[in-house]
Design a protein around this motif. Structure first.
Motif, PDB file in Angstrom:
ATOM      1  N   SER A   1     -81.941 -77.731 -23.745  1.00 55.41           N
ATOM      2  CA  SER A   1     -82.020 -76.541 -24.586  1.00 55.41           C
ATOM      3  C   SER A   1     -80.956 -76.516 -25.678  1.00 55.41           C
ATOM      4  N   GLY A   2     -79.834 -77.223 -25.498  1.00 54.08           N
ATOM      5  CA  GLY A   2     -78.798 -77.248 -26.515  1.00 54.08           C
ATOM      6  C   GLY A   2     -77.738 -76.181 -26.326  1.00 54.08           C
ATOM      7  N   VAL A   3     -77.962 -75.223 -25.441  1.00 53.16           N
ATOM      8  CA  VAL A   3     -76.986 -74.163 -25.200  1.00 53.16           C
ATOM      9  C   VAL A   3     -76.009 -74.661 -24.148  1.00 53.16           C
ATOM     10  N   VAL A   4     -74.729 -74.562 -24.454  1.00 52.95           N
ATOM     11  CA  VAL A   4     -73.721 -74.996 -23.490  1.00 52.95           C
ATOM     12  C   VAL A   4     -72.849 -73.814 -23.104  1.00 52.95           C
ATOM     13  N   ARG A  51     -70.565 -76.166 -17.246  1.00 53.13           N
ATOM     14  CA  ARG A  51     -69.594 -77.263 -17.150  1.00 53.13           C
ATOM     15  C   ARG A  51     -68.905 -77.236 -15.798  1.00 53.13           C
ATOM     16  N   ASP A  52     -68.430 -76.044 -15.396  1.00 52.32           N
ATOM     17  CA  ASP A  52     -67.750 -75.913 -14.114  1.00 52.32           C
ATOM     18  C   ASP A  52     -68.678 -76.249 -12.950  1.00 52.32           C
ATOM     19  N   GLN A  53     -69.946 -75.836 -13.071  1.00 50.26           N
ATOM     20  CA  GLN A  53     -70.920 -76.111 -12.022  1.00 50.26           C
ATOM     21  C   GLN A  53     -71.157 -77.610 -11.898  1.00 50.26           C
ATOM     22  N   ARG A  54     -71.270 -78.307 -13.019  1.00 50.41           N
ATOM     23  CA  ARG A  54     -71.500 -79.752 -12.984  1.00 50.41           C
ATOM     24  C   ARG A  54     -70.288 -80.500 -12.448  1.00 50.41           C
ATOM     25  N   ILE A  55     -69.091 -80.045 -12.807  1.00 52.59           N
ATOM     26  CA  ILE A  55     -67.883 -80.693 -12.288  1.00 52.59           C
ATOM     27  C   ILE A  55     -67.801 -80.476 -10.777  1.00 52.59           C
ATOM     28  N   ILE A  81     -71.462 -83.410 -19.221  1.00 52.67           N
ATOM     29  CA  ILE A  81     -70.135 -82.794 -19.143  1.00 52.67           C
ATOM     30  C   ILE A  81     -69.344 -83.113 -20.404  1.00 52.67           C
ATOM     31  N   ARG A  82     -69.396 -84.382 -20.857  1.00 49.65           N
ATOM     32  CA  ARG A  82     -68.699 -84.757 -22.100  1.00 49.65           C
ATOM     33  C   ARG A  82     -69.255 -83.989 -23.296  1.00 49.65           C
ATOM     34  N   HIS A  83     -70.584 -83.846 -23.349  1.00 50.99           N
ATOM     35  CA  HIS A  83     -71.224 -83.109 -24.440  1.00 50.99           C
ATOM     36  C   HIS A  83     -70.762 -81.638 -24.436  1.00 50.99           C
ATOM     37  N   ILE A  84     -70.735 -81.034 -23.254  1.00 57.44           N
ATOM     38  CA  ILE A  84     -70.311 -79.635 -23.145  1.00 57.44           C
ATOM     39  C   ILE A  84     -68.854 -79.495 -23.569  1.00 57.44           C
ATOM     40  N   ASP A  85     -68.000 -80.421 -23.125  1.00 55.62           N
ATOM     41  CA  ASP A  85     -66.585 -80.369 -23.520  1.00 55.62           C
ATOM     42  C   ASP A  85     -66.435 -80.439 -25.040  1.00 55.62           C
ATOM     43  N   GLU A  86     -67.195 -81.330 -25.682  1.00 58.85           N
ATOM     44  CA  GLU A  86     -67.113 -81.460 -27.144  1.00 58.85           C
ATOM     45  C   GLU A  86     -67.573 -80.189 -27.837  1.00 58.85           C
ATOM     46  N   ARG A  87     -68.680 -79.622 -27.368  1.00 55.82           N
ATOM     47  CA  ARG A  87     -69.205 -78.396 -27.983  1.00 55.82           C
ATOM     48  C   ARG A  87     -68.247 -77.228 -27.798  1.00 55.82           C
TER      49      ARG A  87
END
Length: 91
Positions: free
Chosen positions: A10-13, A18-22, A56-62
């Motif tokens: 969806s593109g929404v971060v 992020r916390d859930q994936r970690i 996770i990397r994508h979310i961190d960058e966004r």
């Protein structure tokens, strides 16, 4: 396809995702189980872990870009307000 996959596209971060994936990262443990072993099982697990790490990397960058935009916008707004005040006082 799972709900996670359709949501990831969806593109929404969010920080919550992020916390859930970690938190969902696999943690090594020694235990007995009946999971089939072999190169296919390992390959599938590796691909899933790789996709999650990529997300996770994508979310961190966004989130980093959003934070920088917010901080820059806030600093500019302060400077704009200060400049306007100085101009009004100079009249």
């Amino acid at each position: 396809m799972t709900k996670d996959f359709s949501r990831a596209a969806s593109g929404v971060v969010t920080k919550a995702e992020r916390d859930q994936r970690i938190a969902a990262r696999p943690k090594p443990r020694a235990e007995l189980h009946l999971t089939p072993q072999g190169w296919e099982t390992n390959e599938v697990r590796r691909q899933i872990d790789q996709e999650s790490e990529s997300r996770i990397r994508h979310i961190d960058e966004r989130l980093k870009a959003a934070r920088e935009n917010f901080e820059n916008g806030h600093a500019r707004a302060l400077l704009r307000g200060r400049a306007k005040g100085d101009f009004e006082r100079g009249r």
